[in-house]
Design an enzyme around this catalytic site. Structure first.
Site, mmCIF file in Angstrom:
data_model
loop_
_atom_site.group_PDB
_atom_site.id
_atom_site.type_symbol
_atom_site.label_atom_id
_atom_site.label_comp_id
_atom_site.label_asym_id
_atom_site.label_seq_id
_atom_site.Cartn_x
_atom_site.Cartn_y
_atom_site.Cartn_z
ATOM 1 N N ASP A 269 0.800 -1.215 0.000
ATOM 2 C CA ASP A 269 0.000 0.000 0.000
ATOM 3 C C ASP A 269 0.838 1.272 0.000
ATOM 4 O O ASP A 269 0.347 2.345 0.368
ATOM 5 C CB ASP A 269 -0.931 0.007 1.207
ATOM 6 C CG ASP A 269 -0.172 -0.083 2.534
ATOM 7 O OD1 ASP A 269 0.894 -0.732 2.567
ATOM 8 O OD2 ASP A 269 -0.648 0.470 3.542
ATOM 9 N N LYS B 250 -6.852 0.054 6.274
ATOM 10 C CA LYS B 250 -5.695 0.298 7.135
ATOM 11 C C LYS B 250 -5.476 1.784 7.330
ATOM 12 O O LYS B 250 -5.605 2.565 6.385
ATOM 13 C CB LYS B 250 -4.435 -0.309 6.529
ATOM 14 C CG LYS B 250 -3.273 -0.362 7.527
ATOM 15 C CD LYS B 250 -1.914 -0.400 6.860
ATOM 16 C CE LYS B 250 -1.450 0.966 6.448
ATOM 17 N NZ LYS B 250 -0.027 1.017 6.065
ATOM 18 N N GLU C 116 -3.401 0.695 13.311
ATOM 19 C CA GLU C 116 -1.931 0.680 13.275
ATOM 20 C C GLU C 116 -1.314 1.871 14.006
ATOM 21 O O GLU C 116 -1.068 2.923 13.417
ATOM 22 C CB GLU C 116 -1.427 0.661 11.825
ATOM 23 C CG GLU C 116 0.090 0.591 11.722
ATOM 24 C CD GLU C 116 0.593 0.491 10.298
ATOM 25 O OE1 GLU C 116 1.832 0.551 10.100
ATOM 26 O OE2 GLU C 116 -0.216 0.343 9.371
ATOM 27 N N GLU D 50 1.910 2.906 15.072
ATOM 28 C CA GLU D 50 3.333 2.539 14.960
ATOM 29 C C GLU D 50 4.201 3.386 15.878
ATOM 30 O O GLU D 50 4.170 4.617 15.808
ATOM 31 C CB GLU D 50 3.825 2.689 13.519
ATOM 32 C CG GLU D 50 5.303 2.341 13.376
ATOM 33 C CD GLU D 50 5.807 2.367 11.947
ATOM 34 O OE1 GLU D 50 7.006 2.115 11.734
ATOM 35 O OE2 GLU D 50 5.009 2.638 11.038
ATOM 36 N N LYS E 264 -2.390 -3.728 14.235
ATOM 37 C CA LYS E 264 -1.097 -3.809 13.546
ATOM 38 C C LYS E 264 -0.086 -2.939 14.292
ATOM 39 O O LYS E 264 0.178 -1.804 13.924
ATOM 40 C CB LYS E 264 -1.221 -3.348 12.091
ATOM 41 C CG LYS E 264 0.084 -3.466 11.308
ATOM 42 C CD LYS E 264 -0.073 -3.133 9.832
ATOM 43 C CE LYS E 264 1.275 -3.208 9.116
ATOM 44 N NZ LYS E 264 1.174 -2.994 7.660
ATOM 45 N N SER F 288 2.115 -8.433 9.043
ATOM 46 C CA SER F 288 1.611 -7.580 7.973
ATOM 47 C C SER F 288 2.815 -6.783 7.493
ATOM 48 O O SER F 288 3.025 -5.628 7.879
ATOM 49 C CB SER F 288 0.498 -6.652 8.470
ATOM 50 O OG SER F 288 0.055 -5.801 7.431
ATOM 51 N N TYR G 113 5.657 6.889 4.040
ATOM 52 C CA TYR G 113 5.101 6.277 2.825
ATOM 53 C C TYR G 113 3.672 6.711 2.622
ATOM 54 O O TYR G 113 2.975 6.232 1.764
ATOM 55 C CB TYR G 113 5.231 4.753 2.892
ATOM 56 C CG TYR G 113 4.368 4.055 3.919
ATOM 57 C CD1 TYR G 113 3.212 3.385 3.550
ATOM 58 C CD2 TYR G 113 4.727 4.055 5.259
ATOM 59 C CE1 TYR G 113 2.436 2.736 4.470
ATOM 60 C CE2 TYR G 113 3.958 3.388 6.192
ATOM 61 C CZ TYR G 113 2.814 2.733 5.804
ATOM 62 O OH TYR G 113 2.050 2.082 6.737
#
Length: 405
Positions: free
Chosen positions: A80, A192, A232, A234, A274, A343, A405
């Site tokens: 993605d 996501k 997610e 992170e 995630k 993932s 990203y």
């Protein structure tokens, strides 16, 4: 900040734009009575006497989808990356960043024979969701034929968070409901949303709260439109912090995420988490063994994540291909309340790019490289992986400072 967080606990109406700019904060939503609401709507009445419709009538489907993705020996292939980031990947093998080249690389990945044995879901970028193979078959149909659930990245990326310590917040709530409905119509069945927390920059209470609230609003909107939300949060590898410091921050972040998920009436059985693994910062002097990573990570999971959540799908976060697989394997040496899996993006794609080199004659070799990495992580999900025989290239770190990203 305490006052802001207090306001955020109230049910709110509208899509809003998160705590960083939500014009609807503090407005309670009176929902209709439960009479006449269809089966599967997930309706309950809270202590304040408000009827709450959970998951917009998709409750059974969401649970089924989440369980399918969190199936034994399988995990998620993340492809993605934004067009700009995908371009950087292509540039590493001398290819120009064009839609044709992006399509060629992603077609290579999803058409790999036998991929569905090890991969249960694939996260796509919006461009990819609407693409087809060169012979005209929709990418989503290619995935479904492989028994792989198509997913979609729905956040709009990170931007500076005003009033913070040079931290970020994730944008994308505006228009998310209509976009999610369109993605569902195109064939996506999960979504996501990635937000980040930086340890060197704090993390500040403002940044943690914004990250958790944004994830919760996104999750509620996704479920309301039939998409299983991958949550997610992170915790970036950037920094020289110890594994103990990572644990401390992870406990704080995950606790707040699940608190706000509950406040937004998100169905836990219909989400996937995630997270990043609990590991030292990339510049830390002391590294952690897979056993230590497993011990610290599982400790935080057991303290903060309800067993109702079907799957924990770890991101690789710049670890080497082998490191990410070894750490996952260590976490599956004894039973867990959840499906503990992967993932991965870079930790699945790196060897593939090097094998492909943009040459049509290398497609078969590149697909074999993907299948090899997918199988390795499948074995790790089952606790049966061994790094014996792994190439040295697969042990090279993939960390990029300030990675976006």
């Amino acid at each position: 900040m305490a006052a802001t967080a207090g306001i955020a606990l109230k049910q709110t109406i509208g899509m809003g734009v998160g705590l960083a700019g939500n014009p609807f904060l503090g407005q309670s939503l009176k929902l209709p009575s439960v009479n006449g609401v269809g089966k599967g709507k997930g309706v309950h009445v809270n202590p304040a006497g408000l009827a709450v419709v959970r998951a917009g009538g998709y409750e059974e489907e969401l649970v089924k989808t989440a369980k399918k993705i969190a199936s034994p020996g399988r995990g998620i292939l993340a492809i993605d990356e934004s067009n700009a980031t995908c371009g950087k990947r292509l540039d590493s093998i001398g290819l120009e960043n064009t839609e044709t080249n992006r399509q060629a690389f992603r077609q290579l990945l999803i058409t790999t024979p036998g991929l569905g044995e090890y991969i249960s879901g694939a996260i796509l970028f919006e461009e990819t969701l609407y693409q087809s193979t060169l012979d005209g078959k929709k990418f989503v149909d290619v995935l479904v034929d492989q028994n792989i659930v198509p997913g979609i990245k729905v956040d709009k990326g990170l931007v500076p968070l005003p009033g913070s310590n040079n931290e970020s917040w994730c944008q994308g709530l505006d228009g998310l409901a209509s976009r999610s409905a369109a993605y569902y119509k195109q064939g996506a069945r999960f979504a996501k949303w990635r937000t980040v927390v930086s340890i060197p920059n704090g993390p500040s209470e403002l940044a943690v709260t914004e990250a958790a609230w944004g994830l919760a609003r996104y999750a509620a909107i996704s479920q309301d439109n039939g998409l299983v939300p991958i949550v997610e949060p992170e915790i970036l590898l950037d920094g020289d912090h110890t594994i103990n410091r990572t644990q401390e921050v992870a406990e704080k972040v995950w606790a707040k995420v699940f608190y706000f998920l509950a406040e937004n009436n998100v169905l836990f059985e219909g989400i996937l988490l995630k997270p990043s693994m609990v590991i030292p910062g990339a510049d830390a002097k002391e590294r952690a063994t897979p056993e230590q990573v497993a011990e610290y990570t599982l400790k935080v999971l057991k303290r903060r994540v309800p067993p109702a959540v079907p799957g924990i799908m770890f991101l690789s976060g710049g670890q080497s291909e082998v490191e990410a697989t070894l750490n996952l394997n260590a976490m599956n040496q004894s039973p867990n309340p959840w499906h503990v899996s992967f993932s991965y993006a870079r930790a699945l794609q790196n060897s593939v790019l090097k094998a492909w080199k943009g040459q049509p004659e290398n497609i078969e070799a590149a697909q074999k490289a993907l299948l090899s990495r997918a199988k390795a992580n499948s074995l790790a999900q089952l606790g049966k992986y061994s790094a014996e025989g792994e190439a040295e290239e697969a042990k090279a770190g993939l960390f990029v400072k300030g990675y976006t990203y």
